[in-house]
Scaffold this motif. Sequence first.
Motif, PDB file in Angstrom:
ATOM      1  N   GLY A 167       8.355  13.067  51.161  1.00 56.18           N
ATOM      2  CA  GLY A 167       8.666  11.666  50.860  1.00 56.18           C
ATOM      3  C   GLY A 167      10.159  11.395  50.888  1.00 56.18           C
ATOM      4  O   GLY A 167      10.964  12.213  51.356  1.00 56.18           O
ATOM      5  N   ASP A 168      10.537  10.244  50.381  1.00 58.24           N
ATOM      6  CA  ASP A 168      11.938   9.813  50.425  1.00 58.24           C
ATOM      7  C   ASP A 168      12.858  10.700  49.589  1.00 58.24           C
ATOM      8  O   ASP A 168      14.073  10.709  49.795  1.00 58.24           O
ATOM      9  N   LEU A 169      12.279  11.414  48.620  1.00 55.81           N
ATOM     10  CA  LEU A 169      13.104  12.258  47.744  1.00 55.81           C
ATOM     11  C   LEU A 169      13.182  13.706  48.232  1.00 55.81           C
ATOM     12  O   LEU A 169      13.768  14.549  47.535  1.00 55.81           O
ATOM     13  N   ALA A 170      12.575  14.015  49.375  1.00 59.31           N
ATOM     14  CA  ALA A 170      12.483  15.406  49.851  1.00 59.31           C
ATOM     15  C   ALA A 170      13.842  16.097  49.756  1.00 59.31           C
ATOM     16  O   ALA A 170      14.863  15.569  50.200  1.00 59.31           O
ATOM     17  N   GLY A 171      13.842  17.285  49.123  1.00 67.52           N
ATOM     18  CA  GLY A 171      15.060  18.082  48.998  1.00 67.52           C
ATOM     19  C   GLY A 171      15.891  17.772  47.765  1.00 67.52           C
ATOM     20  O   GLY A 171      16.792  18.531  47.414  1.00 67.52           O
ATOM     21  N   ALA A 212       9.324   9.422  39.263  1.00 70.19           N
ATOM     22  CA  ALA A 212      10.278  10.422  39.750  1.00 70.19           C
ATOM     23  C   ALA A 212      11.665   9.819  39.575  1.00 70.19           C
ATOM     24  O   ALA A 212      11.801   8.661  39.169  1.00 70.19           O
ATOM     25  N   GLU A 213      12.682  10.622  39.843  1.00 65.36           N
ATOM     26  CA  GLU A 213      14.064  10.137  39.708  1.00 65.36           C
ATOM     27  C   GLU A 213      14.926  10.745  40.807  1.00 65.36           C
ATOM     28  O   GLU A 213      14.687  11.878  41.228  1.00 65.36           O
ATOM     29  N   TRP A 214      15.914  10.004  41.229  1.00 68.51           N
ATOM     30  CA  TRP A 214      16.947  10.532  42.115  1.00 68.51           C
ATOM     31  C   TRP A 214      18.041  11.073  41.209  1.00 68.51           C
ATOM     32  O   TRP A 214      18.738  10.317  40.541  1.00 68.51           O
ATOM     33  N   ILE A 215      18.122  12.409  41.135  1.00 64.80           N
ATOM     34  CA  ILE A 215      19.017  13.064  40.169  1.00 64.80           C
ATOM     35  C   ILE A 215      20.279  13.573  40.860  1.00 64.80           C
ATOM     36  O   ILE A 215      20.208  14.089  41.977  1.00 64.80           O
ATOM     37  N   ARG A 216      21.411  13.448  40.191  1.00 67.82           N
ATOM     38  CA  ARG A 216      22.667  14.055  40.660  1.00 67.82           C
ATOM     39  C   ARG A 216      23.026  15.150  39.657  1.00 67.82           C
ATOM     40  O   ARG A 216      23.234  14.865  38.476  1.00 67.82           O
ATOM     41  N   THR A 217      23.021  16.400  40.098  1.00 69.11           N
ATOM     42  CA  THR A 217      23.326  17.472  39.142  1.00 69.11           C
ATOM     43  C   THR A 217      24.831  17.524  38.887  1.00 69.11           C
ATOM     44  O   THR A 217      25.646  17.288  39.789  1.00 69.11           O
ATOM     45  N   GLU A 218      25.160  17.834  37.650  1.00 70.78           N
ATOM     46  CA  GLU A 218      26.567  17.971  37.241  1.00 70.78           C
ATOM     47  C   GLU A 218      26.672  19.250  36.428  1.00 70.78           C
ATOM     48  O   GLU A 218      26.962  19.215  35.240  1.00 70.78           O
ATOM     49  N   GLY A 219      26.318  20.349  37.064  1.00 70.65           N
ATOM     50  CA  GLY A 219      26.349  21.641  36.369  1.00 70.65           C
ATOM     51  C   GLY A 219      24.974  22.257  36.225  1.00 70.65           C
ATOM     52  O   GLY A 219      24.843  23.475  36.140  1.00 70.65           O
ATOM     53  N   ALA A 220      23.934  21.431  36.191  1.00 68.81           N
ATOM     54  CA  ALA A 220      22.574  21.975  36.084  1.00 68.81           C
ATOM     55  C   ALA A 220      22.149  22.549  37.439  1.00 68.81           C
ATOM     56  O   ALA A 220      22.605  22.089  38.485  1.00 68.81           O
ATOM     57  N   ALA A 221      21.271  23.546  37.383  1.00 72.21           N
ATOM     58  CA  ALA A 221      20.737  24.125  38.616  1.00 72.21           C
ATOM     59  C   ALA A 221      19.339  23.564  38.842  1.00 72.21           C
ATOM     60  O   ALA A 221      18.578  23.377  37.892  1.00 72.21           O
ATOM     61  N   GLY A 222      19.012  23.295  40.107  1.00 70.37           N
ATOM     62  CA  GLY A 222      17.658  22.843  40.412  1.00 70.37           C
ATOM     63  C   GLY A 222      16.696  24.015  40.323  1.00 70.37           C
ATOM     64  O   GLY A 222      16.961  25.076  40.901  1.00 70.37           O
ATOM     65  N   ILE A 223      15.605  23.863  39.589  1.00 67.63           N
ATOM     66  CA  ILE A 223      14.601  24.939  39.579  1.00 67.63           C
ATOM     67  C   ILE A 223      13.325  24.493  40.305  1.00 67.63           C
ATOM     68  O   ILE A 223      12.433  25.287  40.530  1.00 67.63           O
TER      69      ILE A 223
END
Length: 662
Positions: free
Chosen positions: A553-557, A536-547
Motif C-alpha cells: 500500500g501507500d505506506l510500504a517500507g 496506521a500512521e506515517w511515522i518519522r523515527t528520531e532515534g527509534a529503530a523500526g522492528i
Amino acid sequence: MRLTRVPGLLFGGDYNPEQWPEEVWAEDAKLMVEAGVNMATVAVFSWSRLEPRPGEYDFGWLDRVLDLLHEHGIAADLATATATPPPWLVREHPETMPVDAHGTRLEFGSRQGYCPSSPIFRAATVRLARAMAERYGNHPALAMWHIGNEYADHTLECFCDESARHFRRWLTDRYADIDGLNAAWGTSCWGQHYTDFGQINPPRVAPGPINPAQVLDWRRFCSDALLECFEAEKVVLREVTPDIPVTTNFMSILHGLDYWKWAAAEDFVSDDAYPDPADPTSHTGIALSYDLMRSLKRRPWLLLEQAPSAVSWREVNVPKPPGKMRLDSLQALAHGADGVMFFQWRQAHYGPEKFHSALLPHGGVQTRGWQDTLRLGGDLGKLAEIAGTHGRADVALVLDWDSWWGLEAPESMPTKRLALLRLMRTWYEPLHALGITVDLTPPDRDLSDYRLVIAPNLYLCTEESAANLSAYPGELVVGSFSGVVDAADRIHPGGAPGPLRELLGLSVDEFWPLADGVEQSVRYADGTTGTATRWAEWIRTEGAAGIAEYADGDLAGQPAITRLGRATYVGCALEDVTPVLTDALTRAGVRPVADLPPGVEAGLRTGPDADYLFLLNHGTTTAALTLRAPGTDLLTGRDLHGSIEIGPRDAVVLRTAHEGEK
Ligand code: GLA
Ligand code: GLA
C-alpha cells in the motif's frame, strides 16, 4: 483485611421482600440458610415504601425483615434506598426528573429517574440516608451500606437548567475565569468566544458538531455530579455509622464514570457483571472488568450482582447452561473477589424483571436453578480461606477515562473506528489466554511494581502522565494514536506523540486511518507478517529503530512498529498483537502462572500461608494440563500433582505452597 465483619466469602443476592406477602419471608430465610447465604442486599428500590409521604416513614416491615435475617445468621447489605425517588417527590417537584439533550423531561414509571444536580433530589436522599442510618445503625444485621444503585444506569446525564447552572459552577472551579475557559476550549474556533460563564450550556442538541473540549468537560462533570450524590449520602453514613463500610455497585468497565475517582470514595469496590451466555468469548471480556475491580483499590472486591442464569434486558436472553453459574462465580473469585452475590434471591412474579433468573426460581426447590444455588453455596463454604487473599500482577494495562472520553468523542475525529475497549481487549485477550495476571492502572499511578506496562491507547496524555511513563524503568508498550492531545483536548505542540516523543524516539508525520475493509500488511524483522485494520500512521523515527514495517500500500517500507530502549511503539491497530507481546514478555521476564490449554483460564491469589491457583475450564470438553507444583483442590479435597484433567465447565482451586517455596 475482610470487606465486612462477615467471615468467609460473601454469598447471597438482592432480596426484595416487599414484593411478597410476609408469609413467604419465613421460607426465604429458611432456604437462605439451606443454601449457605450469609448476606442479603435489601431495600435498593424501597424508597416509596419506606417514605410513602414526605418525612413520614414506614420502617416496620423493614425492621421485621432485618430481624428475620439476623435471627437466621444472615447479614444485610443495606441500601440507603435512594435509587428511585418516589412518586410524591416527582409530582411535587417535577424538576427532579432528568431532561434529555433535546429538552424532553422524562416521566416517572421506570426507575433511577433523577437529575443528579437537583438540590431537591439530593436533599431528599440525604434525609432518607440519615433516617436509615439512625434507624438501623445499631441493628445487628447491618454489615455494609449500599448507596444508590448502579450510578449512571438509566441516568448518566441531565440537560436541564439546574444542571446547566451546576455545570457552570463546575467550570468556574476548573478555569477560575472565562478567559481560562476560552483558552482551554479553543473558543476562537467557530466563533465561540464567551464573555461570561452564564453563556455556557450543557452540550444539548446543536446544529452541528459541538466543541469537543466542551463535550470532554461535560463527561468529566457528569461523572463528578453523580459522585457528589454518592458522597453526600456517604457523609451522613460516616457521621452516624462510622464503622460500617460503604460501597456502591459498579457496572464493570463503564464509559460514563471515572471509576478511579469513584473507587477512591468507597471503602471497598463492588461490581455488577452480566456477561452474555450467548457469547462464547464473554468470559474474557468480563475477566478484564474483574481485573479492573481488583486494581481500583488494589485489594479484594465484591461481586455484588450477577445473574444465576438469564437476564431480561437483552434482545434475546439466553440462559446459563449447567455448570456456568458456578464457573462464572469461581471466575470472579479467581480475579480477587471476596464474595459472589446475585440479582436476585427470589424470582419476581411481576414487573419488568419477572423473566430475570434468580437463585430461587419460579418453580421453587424442584428446579435446576435451585440445585445450582445449593451447590454453589456449598462450594463457597469450602473456599472460605481465600477471603482476604489477593492477586499480584507483573503486567499492567493503562486505562484513563479522560483519554477514553476524548478518543470516543462523537464527532470530529480522524476515524470513528477506534473504540478503546476493543483496543484494550486486543492486548488483554492473549495475556489472559497465556495465564498472565494483568492489573489495570491509570497512567499517573506508581508503576514500579510492574515489569511490563502496556498503554493500548493514550490519546489524551498529560505532561504528568508522560513523565510517569518516562520515569518507569520496566518494559513499556505504547499503542498508536497516543500523546495526541492535552487535558483540554488541544493538540500537543509539534503533534503526536507529544510529551511521549523523546521516550518513543519518533514523531507521527500524518495519521493514516484505514478505510473499512482495508487490510494493511505489516512485516516483522524475521519476515513474518501481520495485519492492521482501521488505523496506521506515517511515522518519522528520531532515534527509534523500526522492528516492523508496512509491507504494501501507500505506506510500504515505512516503519509500523518501533523501539527505543525499553519503549516499543505500535503505530497501527494490529489484529493480533502476539508477536509484539511475546517479545515484550520475554524482555520483561514475565511468566504465566500455569501452562494452559485453550479455553482454560488461570488466576492466582496469595495468602499469608499459601497460594491459591484457580484453573477454570470454560470449554465444553475435558481439558488436560500439567501442574507445576502439587497442591490440594479445595473444591474436592483431593491432593493433585502432575497431569490433571478438568471437566467441561469445571474448575480446580489448588492450595499450594508459596511460589518461592515450591
Ligand atoms: C466547510 C466549511 C469550512 C470547514 C470545511 C472542512 O467547507 O465551510 O468551515 O469546516 O468544511 O472540510
Ligand atoms: C442491574 C440492577 C438490578 C437488576 C439487574 C438485572 O444489575 O442493578 O437491579 O435490574 O441489573 O440484570
